[in-house]
Design an enzyme around this catalytic site. Structure first.
Site, PDB file in Angstrom:
ATOM      1  CG  ASP A   1      -2.081  -6.957   4.077  1.00 16.61           C
ATOM      2  OD1 ASP A   1      -1.888  -5.743   4.257  1.00 16.61           O
ATOM      3  OD2 ASP A   1      -1.204  -7.826   4.279  1.00 16.61           O
TER       4      ASP A   1
ATOM      5  CD  GLU B   1       1.108  -3.445   3.751  1.00 19.16           C
ATOM      6  OE1 GLU B   1       1.289  -4.321   4.603  1.00 19.16           O
ATOM      7  OE2 GLU B   1       1.470  -2.263   3.919  1.00 19.16           O
TER       8      GLU B   1
END
Length: 168
Positions: free
Chosen positions: A40, A84
């Protein structure tokens, strides 16, 4: 159906899901460890808010290209998981091996030195990574391995981000 993410040009979630299922079945037969890394970008919403969506897209592309280069074996797969988040499948890989790959990814992004004025951990873009590895058994599923990697990712964020954590 397309197997590449349109923005980052690395494998997409569909390809990940298919490949993960294939590798799970193979590792169940062969009784070898299968590792997963959930990745992440730290404070990405703040990045987008600061640099705009085009800046965010450019960041995603740069991160995807950098992390996709790290695993060296043909069977390793790095994919865009969503937003993301990225994921890496590392066949025949122990927890220690997966941690080495994850740390290499984290360092590769640090080396890019992409400015991130709104991060709480660095002036540059950083990653949090959750790592899990197990030998598949009939009483386990892909969801178990994914949940373990997700717990490790949550721990990495909870412990301050910009780190790789192994699920134990």
């Amino acid at each position: 159906l397309a197997n590449l993410d349109g923005l980052t040009q690395i494998p997409n979630r569909r390809r990940f899901d298919d490949y993960f299922a294939e590798e799970w079945r193979r590792h169940l037969r062969e009784q070898e460890p299968l590792a997963l890394i959930l990745i992440d970008i730290d404070y990405f919403k703040r990045y987008n808010d600061c640099y705009g969506h085009q800046g965010g897209d450019d960041c995603l592309i740069r991160v995807a290209k950098a992390i996709a280069k790290i695993p060296q074996r043909p069977a390793d797969l790095v994919a865009r998981y969503g937003g993301e988040e990225f994921v890496a499948i590392l066949p025949n890989t122990s927890t220690e091996g997966a941690l080495t790959v994850a740390e290499s990814m984290r360092k590769a992004i640090a080396t890019l030195a992409i400015p991130h004025a709104n991060s709480e951990v660095s002036q540059c873009v950083t990653l949090s990574l959750g790592i899990a590895s197990l030998i598949p058994t009939p009483d386990k599923s892909t969801e178990d391995l994914l949940a373990n990697a997700d717990r490790a990712l949550y721990a990495a964020k909870h412990e301050g981000r910009d780190r790789a954590i192994v699920y134990l």
